[in-house]
Design a protein around this motif. Structure first.
Motif, PDB file in Angstrom:
ATOM      1  N   GLU A 143       0.850  -1.183   0.000  1.00  0.00           N
ATOM      2  CA  GLU A 143       0.000   0.000   0.000  1.00  0.00           C
ATOM      3  C   GLU A 143       0.888   1.236   0.000  1.00  0.00           C
ATOM      4  O   GLU A 143       1.920   1.267   0.671  1.00  0.00           O
ATOM      5  CB  GLU A 143      -0.901   0.006   1.232  1.00  0.00           C
ATOM      6  CG  GLU A 143      -1.890   1.159   1.245  1.00  0.00           C
ATOM      7  CD  GLU A 143      -2.788   1.143   2.465  1.00  0.00           C
ATOM      8  OE1 GLU A 143      -3.443   2.168   2.727  1.00  0.00           O
ATOM      9  OE2 GLU A 143      -2.812   0.104   3.171  1.00  0.00           O
ATOM     10  N   TYR A 144       0.515   2.240  -0.775  1.00  0.00           N
ATOM     11  CA  TYR A 144       1.328   3.458  -0.886  1.00  0.00           C
ATOM     12  C   TYR A 144       0.703   4.589  -0.084  1.00  0.00           C
ATOM     13  O   TYR A 144      -0.477   4.905  -0.233  1.00  0.00           O
ATOM     14  CB  TYR A 144       1.442   3.893  -2.345  1.00  0.00           C
ATOM     15  CG  TYR A 144       2.079   5.260  -2.518  1.00  0.00           C
ATOM     16  CD1 TYR A 144       3.394   5.496  -2.111  1.00  0.00           C
ATOM     17  CD2 TYR A 144       1.368   6.312  -3.082  1.00  0.00           C
ATOM     18  CE1 TYR A 144       3.977   6.738  -2.261  1.00  0.00           C
ATOM     19  CE2 TYR A 144       1.947   7.566  -3.249  1.00  0.00           C
ATOM     20  CZ  TYR A 144       3.253   7.773  -2.830  1.00  0.00           C
ATOM     21  OH  TYR A 144       3.831   9.006  -2.989  1.00  0.00           O
ATOM     22  N   LYS A 145       1.535   5.137   0.797  1.00  0.00           N
ATOM     23  CA  LYS A 145       1.143   6.326   1.552  1.00  0.00           C
ATOM     24  C   LYS A 145       2.245   7.359   1.389  1.00  0.00           C
ATOM     25  O   LYS A 145       3.390   7.116   1.755  1.00  0.00           O
ATOM     26  CB  LYS A 145       0.945   5.988   3.030  1.00  0.00           C
ATOM     27  CG  LYS A 145      -0.211   5.032   3.285  1.00  0.00           C
ATOM     28  CD  LYS A 145      -0.375   4.737   4.770  1.00  0.00           C
ATOM     29  CE  LYS A 145      -1.535   3.793   5.011  1.00  0.00           C
ATOM     30  NZ  LYS A 145      -1.702   3.463   6.450  1.00  0.00           N
ATOM     31  N   LYS A 146       1.888   8.478   0.821  1.00  0.00           N
ATOM     32  CA  LYS A 146       2.877   9.501   0.485  1.00  0.00           C
ATOM     33  C   LYS A 146       3.683   9.918   1.711  1.00  0.00           C
ATOM     34  O   LYS A 146       3.133  10.166   2.776  1.00  0.00           O
ATOM     35  CB  LYS A 146       2.186  10.724  -0.120  1.00  0.00           C
ATOM     36  CG  LYS A 146       3.151  11.746  -0.699  1.00  0.00           C
ATOM     37  CD  LYS A 146       2.405  12.890  -1.373  1.00  0.00           C
ATOM     38  CE  LYS A 146       3.374  13.890  -1.983  1.00  0.00           C
ATOM     39  NZ  LYS A 146       2.662  15.013  -2.618  1.00  0.00           N
ATOM     40  N   LYS A 197       5.448   8.368   3.680  1.00  0.00           N
ATOM     41  CA  LYS A 197       5.552   7.412   4.774  1.00  0.00           C
ATOM     42  C   LYS A 197       6.658   6.419   4.455  1.00  0.00           C
ATOM     43  O   LYS A 197       6.930   6.116   3.294  1.00  0.00           O
ATOM     44  CB  LYS A 197       4.228   6.667   4.961  1.00  0.00           C
ATOM     45  CG  LYS A 197       3.063   7.560   5.371  1.00  0.00           C
ATOM     46  CD  LYS A 197       3.215   8.048   6.804  1.00  0.00           C
ATOM     47  CE  LYS A 197       1.988   8.856   7.234  1.00  0.00           C
ATOM     48  NZ  LYS A 197       2.117   9.353   8.601  1.00  0.00           N
ATOM     49  N   PRO A 198       7.340   5.875   5.495  1.00  0.00           N
ATOM     50  CA  PRO A 198       8.380   4.876   5.229  1.00  0.00           C
ATOM     51  C   PRO A 198       7.805   3.688   4.473  1.00  0.00           C
ATOM     52  O   PRO A 198       6.604   3.402   4.542  1.00  0.00           O
ATOM     53  CB  PRO A 198       8.842   4.466   6.641  1.00  0.00           C
ATOM     54  CG  PRO A 198       8.433   5.603   7.519  1.00  0.00           C
ATOM     55  CD  PRO A 198       7.186   6.165   6.920  1.00  0.00           C
ATOM     56  N   THR A 199       8.686   2.982   3.761  1.00  0.00           N
ATOM     57  CA  THR A 199       8.254   1.819   3.007  1.00  0.00           C
ATOM     58  C   THR A 199       7.646   0.792   3.944  1.00  0.00           C
ATOM     59  O   THR A 199       8.262   0.379   4.915  1.00  0.00           O
ATOM     60  CB  THR A 199       9.452   1.192   2.257  1.00  0.00           C
ATOM     61  OG1 THR A 199      10.024   2.176   1.404  1.00  0.00           O
ATOM     62  CG2 THR A 199       9.005   0.007   1.418  1.00  0.00           C
ATOM     63  N   SER A 200       6.421   0.377   3.658  1.00  0.00           N
ATOM     64  CA  SER A 200       5.723  -0.549   4.527  1.00  0.00           C
ATOM     65  C   SER A 200       6.212  -1.973   4.305  1.00  0.00           C
ATOM     66  O   SER A 200       6.907  -2.264   3.337  1.00  0.00           O
ATOM     67  CB  SER A 200       4.220  -0.472   4.254  1.00  0.00           C
ATOM     68  OG  SER A 200       3.963  -0.845   2.913  1.00  0.00           O
ATOM     69  N   GLN A 201       5.823  -2.853   5.218  1.00  0.00           N
ATOM     70  CA  GLN A 201       6.161  -4.257   5.065  1.00  0.00           C
ATOM     71  C   GLN A 201       5.449  -4.811   3.832  1.00  0.00           C
ATOM     72  O   GLN A 201       4.288  -4.505   3.586  1.00  0.00           O
ATOM     73  CB  GLN A 201       5.743  -5.043   6.300  1.00  0.00           C
ATOM     74  CG  GLN A 201       6.168  -6.508   6.252  1.00  0.00           C
ATOM     75  CD  GLN A 201       5.805  -7.228   7.540  1.00  0.00           C
ATOM     76  OE1 GLN A 201       5.228  -6.641   8.439  1.00  0.00           O
ATOM     77  NE2 GLN A 201       6.139  -8.502   7.614  1.00  0.00           N
ATOM     78  N   THR A 202       6.166  -5.635   3.064  1.00  0.00           N
ATOM     79  CA  THR A 202       5.588  -6.172   1.837  1.00  0.00           C
ATOM     80  C   THR A 202       4.345  -7.008   2.148  1.00  0.00           C
ATOM     81  O   THR A 202       4.397  -7.919   2.967  1.00  0.00           O
ATOM     82  CB  THR A 202       6.620  -7.039   1.101  1.00  0.00           C
ATOM     83  OG1 THR A 202       7.709  -6.214   0.710  1.00  0.00           O
ATOM     84  CG2 THR A 202       6.017  -7.679  -0.134  1.00  0.00           C
ATOM     85  N   ARG A 247      -4.437   2.323  -4.309  1.00  0.00           N
ATOM     86  CA  ARG A 247      -3.228   3.133  -4.115  1.00  0.00           C
ATOM     87  C   ARG A 247      -2.104   2.223  -3.648  1.00  0.00           C
ATOM     88  O   ARG A 247      -2.078   1.797  -2.498  1.00  0.00           O
ATOM     89  CB  ARG A 247      -3.514   4.210  -3.067  1.00  0.00           C
ATOM     90  CG  ARG A 247      -2.542   5.372  -3.089  1.00  0.00           C
ATOM     91  CD  ARG A 247      -2.846   6.319  -4.222  1.00  0.00           C
ATOM     92  NE  ARG A 247      -2.099   7.574  -4.028  1.00  0.00           N
ATOM     93  CZ  ARG A 247      -1.918   8.462  -4.967  1.00  0.00           C
ATOM     94  NH1 ARG A 247      -2.411   8.255  -6.170  1.00  0.00           N
ATOM     95  NH2 ARG A 247      -1.239   9.572  -4.741  1.00  0.00           N
ATOM     96  N   CYS A 248      -1.180   1.894  -4.524  1.00  0.00           N
ATOM     97  CA  CYS A 248      -0.124   0.953  -4.161  1.00  0.00           C
ATOM     98  C   CYS A 248       1.212   1.357  -4.765  1.00  0.00           C
ATOM     99  O   CYS A 248       1.303   2.321  -5.525  1.00  0.00           O
ATOM    100  CB  CYS A 248      -0.500  -0.465  -4.605  1.00  0.00           C
ATOM    101  SG  CYS A 248      -0.730  -0.643  -6.389  1.00  0.00           S
TER     102      CYS A 248
END
Length: 665
Positions: free
Chosen positions: A89-92, A94-99, A132-133
Motif C-alpha cells: 500500500e502506498y502512503k505519500k 511514509k516509510p516503506t511498509s512491510q511487503t 493506491r499501491c
C-alpha cells in the motif's frame, strides 16, 4: 571437481547475500519517493485489471493512479521483466511498509507494469491496496535457489557423464569425422558452415564464437539436429530476448517447437509458440481452457463485488478452481513438452517445475558469455552434449561481488577453485582447451566497415570482415534521409577536450557519473539527425553510467519518446541505424573508471549499423595515466588496466573519424 563446485556454491551464496543486503539497506534507508528516484520502485499506482495466467497465477496490471494525460508514462525506472517485486500500500511520505504481496514482473511498457502474484493469491486484496499501491524491487531468490540446487545436484551425481568429465577437464573432448552436410540455408558463409559442421561432429562440447552471423548459424545447427539427426534439443539463454529471437527464426521452418515461460514475457510475434497458447488451443487443453475462463469470470466478479461475504465466497471458489486447474494443466504441459522436437527457455526457466525429469540429447546455450556458469548448469544437467554460443570479448554477466584477486580475473587453464562469478563457462573452456573446441564466425552483417575497423584490429586479430551488403551503407542511403555532414559520415568524434564539460557525481549515486555538457552535445547531434529526416526509432543513445542515462531521459524522453536511451551494458546484443555514445568521463585526475574495461567499449562501438557518434574528452581518455585509471595517489577504485586499449581508440578516432571540437563552455 567437488572443490570447484563448492567454490561456485560459495560465490553464488555471497552474490545472493550482497543482493539481499543491498535491497534491505535501500528499503530501510529510503522513502518511497527516494526509492523511485533510484529506479527501484514505482509509487502512486493502482490495479487497473486482474486476470489469470499460466499456472493459475493472478496477473495484476498496474498503472499510475493519478495522471494528467490520456496515456500516462511511468517515470524512468530499473524494474525489468523477471524481477521480483513487493506490492505494498502506498502512503505519500511514509516509510516503506512491510511487503504485503510479492510477485514476478511479467511485462513492462511505458505506461503499465504487469505482476504475476506469488503466494497468498487466494486471499482478498484489500481495497486500499487496489486503489493506491507501490511496487519495490526485491532480491530474486528464485534464481539463486535454482542455481544452488543445480550445483548441489551436480555434486551428488555419481554418473559422471562424458559431458561432465569434459567440462571439468577430466577427459579430452572428442570430435567425430566431419561429414558433408546438406545445408538448409544455402546463404551461409564459409565460417558459418565450418561452425555448423564442427558443432554437429563434436561429441561433448562445441563453442561458437559470434556474434557475427550467430543467430543464423544456430538456426542451421538446430534444424540439422532436430530434423536430420532426430535429436531432442533444449535451446536456452540468459534472457528472454535472446530466446525469443531464436523462436522467431525457427518458427519459419518445419520444426515442432515450444517456448516455455510466462506469456507476458514473450514477444507478441512468437506468442503462438508459447506453452500457454498451445495449452489453450490443443485438443487436450480444452478442459483447462474452460476452467481458466471460469477463473477469469470469478476474478471479474470479485473486482465488481462490494459485499464482503460475497467476495470471500468467490475467493473460496477461486481456490478450488485453481487446484483443479493445476492438476489438469500439469498433464497437458508435460505431454506438450515431451512431444516437441525443440524446447526453448531461459536458463532460469529450465529449473521450473514443468522441466523436472526432462532429458535432451543436446543443450544449446545462446549468449553463453553473458550467463553465470552456475546458471548454465541448470540446463546442462538435462543434456548429453552442449553447444555454447557467444562472444567472450564483449561484456560478461553483471555481478555485484568482485574478484578476490583482480578487477579482471585471470582464467586458469586447469580446473581450480572459482574466484569470480564473472568468469563464464565459455571463458573457462576456452582457457582449458583453446581453439580446438571453438569455431569463430568472421563475417559481420551489421556495421559499415569503418565502424568495424578498430574492434576487428584490436580484439579479433583482423579476422572480421564486413559483408558487401553492409560494408558501405550510410544513413543518407535510407529514405527519406537527406545527405549532410552527419548522414554521410560513418564515424563522428565530438571531442570535448578543453571545453570545460566536466563530469559530476550526484550525492545519492555512489559510483555513477554524469556530464551535463555531454548531454547538451547529445541533444545537438540528435537535432541534426532529425533535421536530416532520420527517424527517432533509428536512433539510440548509450552511455556507461546510469546517472547519465537518467539525465538523458529527463532532458530528451518527452521531446523524442521513440529514441531509445540506455546503458552500454543494457544495449548488449542490440543495434540501431545510428548510435550516439556519451563517454561522460572528463576530469583533472585522468580517471576513467570502468571505461578501462575494453569489453564494455567493444559493446559501445559495435551497436551502430550506419552511423556511430562518440562524445568524449580525448585529453582524459588518452592520457598515459588513463591506462591505469588515475594519477598516482588518486587511485580510482573501479579502475581497470586495459593495456592501452582506450588510448589507442582515441588515437584511431583522431585519425579515422570525422573529428569535431567543442568551444570552451
Amino acid at each position: 571437481m567437488n572443490a570447484f563446485i563448492d567454490s561456485q556454491l560459495d560465490l553464488v551464496a555471497n552474490e545472493r547475500k550482497l543482493e539481499v543486503e543491498e535491497t534491505t539497506r535501500l528499503l530501510s534507508a529510503c522513502s518511497p519517493a527516494q526509492l523511485q528516484k533510484r529506479g527501484v520502485a514505482l509509487v502512486g499506482l493502482r490495479i487497473a485489471s486482474m486476470r489469470t495466467g499460466l499456472g493459475g497465477k493472478s496477473l495484476l496490471d498496474l498503472e499510475l493512479a493519478q495522471h494528467l494525460t490520456d496515456s500516462p508514462r511511468l517515470p524512468s525506472h530499473k524494474i525489468r521483466t523477471g524481477d521480483i517485486v513487493g506490492l505494498q500500500e502506498y502512503k505519500k511520505d511514509k516509510p516503506t511498509s512491510q511487503t504485503q504481496l510479492s510477485g514476478v514482473v511479467s511485462r513492462v511498457t511505458d505506461t503499465t507494469v504487469t505482476v504475476a502474484l506469488q503466494g497468498r493469491e487466494d486471499d482478498e486484496l484489500p481495497q486500499a491496496l487496489q486503489d493506491r499501491c507501490q511496487i519495490v524491487k526485491l532480491a530474486n531468490n528464485i534464481t539463486y535457489e535454482r542455481m544452488t540446487h543445480a550445483l548441489n545436484d551436480l555434486k551428488r551425481d555419481s554418473s559422471n557423464t562424458p559431458l561432465q568429465r569434459v567440462l571439468f577437464g577430466l577427459q579430452a573432448p572428442d570430435v567425430e569425422e566431419m561429414k558433408e552436410v546438406k545445408f538448409f540455408d544455402d546463404t551461409l558463409n564459409d565460417s558459418q558452415r565450418e561452425a555448423v559442421r564442427f558443432a554437429l561432429a563434436s561429441k561433448e562440447i562445441a563453442l561458437v564464437h559470434g556474434p557475427p552471423g550467430k543467430t543464423y548459424t544456430l538456426i542451421e545447427i538446430i534444424r540439422q539436429l532436430a530434423v536430420v539427426q532426430e535429436k531432442r534439443v533444449l535451446v536456452c539463454g540468459p534472457s528472454n530476448i535472446s530466446v525469443d529471437n531464436l523462436v522467431e527464426r525457427l518458427s519459419k521452418h518445419r520444426v515442432k517447437i515450444v517456448r516455455l515461460g510466462h506469456p507476458a514475457r514473450i514477444l507478441p510475434n512468437v506468442m503462438e509458440h508459447s506453452l500457454d497458447i498451445i495449452t489453450r488451443t490443443c485438443d487436450s487443453g480444452q478442459i483447462v481452457a474452460d476452467i481458466r475462463k471460469e477463473m477469469d469470470e470469478t476474478l471479474s466478479a470479485i473486482s465488481k463485488s462490494k459485499n464482503w461475504s460475497e467476495r470471500r465466497g468467490l475467493y473460496g471458489n477461486l481456490k478450488d478452481l485453481r487446484k483443479d486447474f493445476r492438476v489438469r494443466e500439469r498433464k497437458v504441459v508435460g505431454d506438450i513438452i515431451h512431444g516437441s522436437e525443440v524446447v526453448l527457455s531461459t536458463l532460469n526457466g529450465c529449473g521450473a517445475r514443468n522441466m523436472m525429469n526432462q532429458e535432451f540429447d543436446v543443450v544449446i546455450i545462446d549468449e553463453a558469455t553473458q550467463a553465470l556458469e552456475a546458471e548454465c548448469w541448470i540446463a546442462l544437467r538435462k543434456g548429453k552434449k552442449a553447444i555454447l554460443a557467444g562472444d567472450h570479448l564483449q561484456l560478461p554477466p553483471t555481478v555485484k561481488s568482485k574478484s578476490s584477486s583482480s578487477p579482471v580475473p585471470i582464467i586458469p587453464k586447469t580446473l581450480e577453485k572459482a574466484t569470480s562469478l564473472s568468469v563464464t563457462l565459455f571463458d573457462r573452456l576456452l582457457a582449458m582447451y583453446g581453439n580446438k573446441v571453438k569455431r569463430m564466425l568472421k563475417v559481420q552483417y551489421r556495421m559499415h566497415h569503418q565502424i568495424m575497423e578498430f574492434p576487428s584490429r584490436e580484439l579479433y586479430d583482423k579476422e572480421l570482415t564486413a559483408d558487401p551488403s553492409v560494408s558501405e551503407r550510410l544513413l543518407m542511403d535510407l529514405e527519406p534521409v537527406e545527405e549532410t555532414d552527419d548522414t554521410s559520415s560513418p564515424v563522428v568524434f565530438i571531442d570535448t577536450a578543453g571545453a570545460g564539460l566536466m563530469e559530476a557525481q550526484l550525492e545519492d549515486e555512489e559510483d555513477s557519473k554524469l556530464n551535463e555538457g555531454e548531454v547538451e552535445k547529445v541533444i545537438e547531434h540528435v537535432e541534426n539527425l532529425l533535421q536530416a529526416n532520420v527517424s527517432e526509432a533509428d536512433i539510440g543513445v548509450i552511455t556507461p553510467y546510469s546517472a547519465q542515462v537518467s539525465k538523458l531521459n529527463q532532458e530528451m524522453k518527452d521531446r523524442w519518446p521513440d529514441i531509445e536511451i540506455g546503458t552500454v551494458d543494457g544495449f548488449q546484443g542490440r543495434e540501431k541505424e545510428a548510435i550516439i555514445v556519451s563517454l561522460v568521463r572528463s576530469n583533472d585526475n585522468r580517471q576513467v573508471g570502468f571505461l578501462g574495461e575494453k569489453r564494455r567499449l567493444n559493446v559501445a562501438m559495435t551497436r551502430a549499423k550506419r552511423h556511430l557518434c562518440i562524445i568524449g574528452d580525448s585529453d582524459t581518455l588518452s592520457s598515459s595515466d588513463a591506462v591505469n585509471g588515475a594519477k598516482k595517489g588518486k587511485k580510482d577504485k573501479s579502475a581497470i588496466s586495459d593495456g592501452g586499449f582506450l588510448k589507442r581508440w582515441m588515437a584511431w578516432l583522431s585519425e579515422e573519424a570525422d573529428v569535431r571540437y567543442c568551444e570552451y563552455a
